[in-house]
Design a protein around this motif. Structure first.
Motif, mmCIF file in Angstrom:
data_model
loop_
_atom_site.group_PDB
_atom_site.id
_atom_site.type_symbol
_atom_site.label_atom_id
_atom_site.label_comp_id
_atom_site.label_asym_id
_atom_site.label_seq_id
_atom_site.Cartn_x
_atom_site.Cartn_y
_atom_site.Cartn_z
ATOM 1 N N GLU A 224 45.351 42.096 38.756
ATOM 2 C CA GLU A 224 45.546 43.492 39.155
ATOM 3 C C GLU A 224 44.530 44.423 38.495
ATOM 4 O O GLU A 224 43.994 45.322 39.148
ATOM 5 C CB GLU A 224 46.966 43.930 38.780
ATOM 6 C CG GLU A 224 47.298 45.360 39.153
ATOM 7 C CD GLU A 224 48.717 45.743 38.780
ATOM 8 O OE1 GLU A 224 48.920 46.843 38.233
ATOM 9 O OE2 GLU A 224 49.634 44.913 39.026
ATOM 10 N N ARG A 225 44.219 44.181 37.205
ATOM 11 C CA ARG A 225 43.416 45.142 36.451
ATOM 12 C C ARG A 225 42.069 44.582 35.967
ATOM 13 O O ARG A 225 41.193 45.367 35.585
ATOM 14 C CB ARG A 225 44.208 45.632 35.232
ATOM 15 C CG ARG A 225 45.539 46.275 35.599
ATOM 16 C CD ARG A 225 46.251 46.785 34.365
ATOM 17 N NE ARG A 225 47.614 47.198 34.652
ATOM 18 C CZ ARG A 225 48.484 47.619 33.750
ATOM 19 N NH1 ARG A 225 48.116 47.694 32.461
ATOM 20 N NH2 ARG A 225 49.713 47.958 34.086
ATOM 21 N N GLY A 226 41.945 43.260 35.937
ATOM 22 C CA GLY A 226 40.729 42.648 35.417
ATOM 23 C C GLY A 226 40.958 42.038 34.049
ATOM 24 O O GLY A 226 41.677 42.628 33.221
ATOM 25 N N VAL A 227 40.370 40.901 33.807
ATOM 26 C CA VAL A 227 40.560 40.198 32.541
ATOM 27 C C VAL A 227 40.166 41.075 31.353
ATOM 28 O O VAL A 227 40.845 41.094 30.316
ATOM 29 C CB VAL A 227 39.737 38.888 32.526
ATOM 30 C CG1 VAL A 227 39.779 38.228 31.141
ATOM 31 C CG2 VAL A 227 40.232 37.916 33.587
ATOM 32 N N GLU A 228 39.077 41.820 31.515
ATOM 33 C CA GLU A 228 38.553 42.600 30.403
ATOM 34 C C GLU A 228 39.452 43.769 30.011
ATOM 35 O O GLU A 228 39.312 44.305 28.905
ATOM 36 C CB GLU A 228 37.157 43.166 30.741
ATOM 37 C CG GLU A 228 36.130 42.094 31.091
ATOM 38 C CD GLU A 228 36.057 41.805 32.580
ATOM 39 O OE1 GLU A 228 34.941 41.545 33.055
ATOM 40 O OE2 GLU A 228 37.114 41.853 33.249
ATOM 41 N N TYR A 229 40.379 44.165 30.876
ATOM 42 C CA TYR A 229 41.093 45.426 30.685
ATOM 43 C C TYR A 229 42.574 45.260 30.349
ATOM 44 O O TYR A 229 43.314 46.246 30.342
ATOM 45 C CB TYR A 229 40.943 46.288 31.934
ATOM 46 C CG TYR A 229 39.485 46.500 32.294
ATOM 47 C CD1 TYR A 229 38.669 47.316 31.513
ATOM 48 C CD2 TYR A 229 38.922 45.853 33.388
ATOM 49 C CE1 TYR A 229 37.332 47.490 31.819
ATOM 50 C CE2 TYR A 229 37.589 46.027 33.707
ATOM 51 C CZ TYR A 229 36.793 46.842 32.917
ATOM 52 O OH TYR A 229 35.474 46.998 33.223
#
Length: 212
Positions: free
Chosen positions: A17-22
C-alpha cells in the motif's frame, strides 16, 4: 494464525500500500497492536522481515517456473501469467527492487543465484519448444537474446506498468506484457504452429486495452 505469519501478512499489505521504504517496524507494530519486540523476536530487523517476504515470492515462482519437456507456446505463456500474478501479490518487492538490491545484502546475494536459475529454466523451456517444432531457432545467440529479453520483461513489467499503464486493470496490464513476450516469439514460430500462437495473441488482445 501463527504470530510470524500474522506479521508477514500485515507487512506485505502495508508495504504494497505504501512502499517498503515508508513503513517502519514501529508503525507496523502499532497496526498489529503489539510491541516492536514482538516483531523483532521473529524478525530481528526490517531487512530480515523483507527478506522473508522475498523468500515466499521465490518459493511461489519456483513451483511454477520449471523445465517441462512437453511445454508448448501456449503453456509457456500461461506459466508466465501465473508468475505475473505472484508478482502482483508481492508487488512492493518489485517496485522497490533497486532499493532492496542496494540496501538488503541477503536479498541481493540470493537474487544473483535465483536469476541464474530462472534464466536456465527459461532457456531449457525455449529449447524444449524448439525441439517440439513450435519454434525454429538455429543460432544459440538468438536463444540467448530471447532469454534475456523475456527475463527483462518478467523482472520489470510491474514497475513500467506502474508508470505507463496505471489506468489499466491488473488483468489488462498482465495481458499487455504477455502479448509483448508472445510477439517476441512470433518471428521464430514455424508455419505449422503460427496459427496457435496467433490465437493466443488474439485472446491476450481481447483483455488488453486496445488503446494503450
Amino acid at each position: 494464525m501463527k504470530t510470524a505469519d500474522k506479521i508477514l501478512l500485515k507487512a506485505l499489505e502495508m508495504f504494497n500500500e505504501r512502499g517498503v521504504e515508508y513503513v517502519g517496524l514501529r508503525e507496523l507494530a502499532g497496526l498489529l497492536d503489539m510491541r516492536v519486540s514482538n516483531i523483532t523476536y521473529y524478525f530481528p530487523t526490517k531487512d530480515d522481515l523483507v527478506y522473508q517476504l522475498s523468500v515466499e515470492l521465490n518459493q511461489l515462482n519456483s513451483k511454477v517456473l520449471v523445465a517441462d519437456e512437453h511445454i508448448t507456446i501456449t503453456t509457456f505463456i500461461e506459466m508466465l501469467r501465473t508468475v505475473f500474478y505472484n508478482h502482483l501479490k508481492f508487488r512492493c518487492l518489485l517496485l522497490s527492487f533497486v532499493h532492496l538490491m542496494e540496501q538488503n545484502k541477503k536479498i541481493s546475494t540470493r537474487y544473483n543465484q535465483t536469476q541464474k536459475d530462472r534464466n536456465a529454466t527459461l532457456r531449457a523451456n525455449i529449447r524444449f519448444i524448439i525441439s517440439s517444432g513450435f519454434l525454429k531457432i538455429e543460432d544459440d545467440k538468438e536463444v540467448d537474446y530471447l532469454v534475456s529479453a523475456i527475463a527483462l520483461v518478467v523482472r520489470f513489467w510491474i514497475s513500467e506498468a506502474q508508470i505507463s499503464f496505471r489506468h489499466l486493470s491488473p488483468d489488462e496490464q498482465i495481458n499487455h506484457y504477455l502479448s509483448l513476450i508472445a510477439r517476441m516469439l512470433l518471428p521464430y514460430t514455424t508455419a505449422q504452429y503460427k496459427a496457435e500462437l496467433q490465437a493466443c495473441l488474439n485472446q491476450l488482445d481481447e483483455v488488453a486495452n486496445p488503446n494503450i
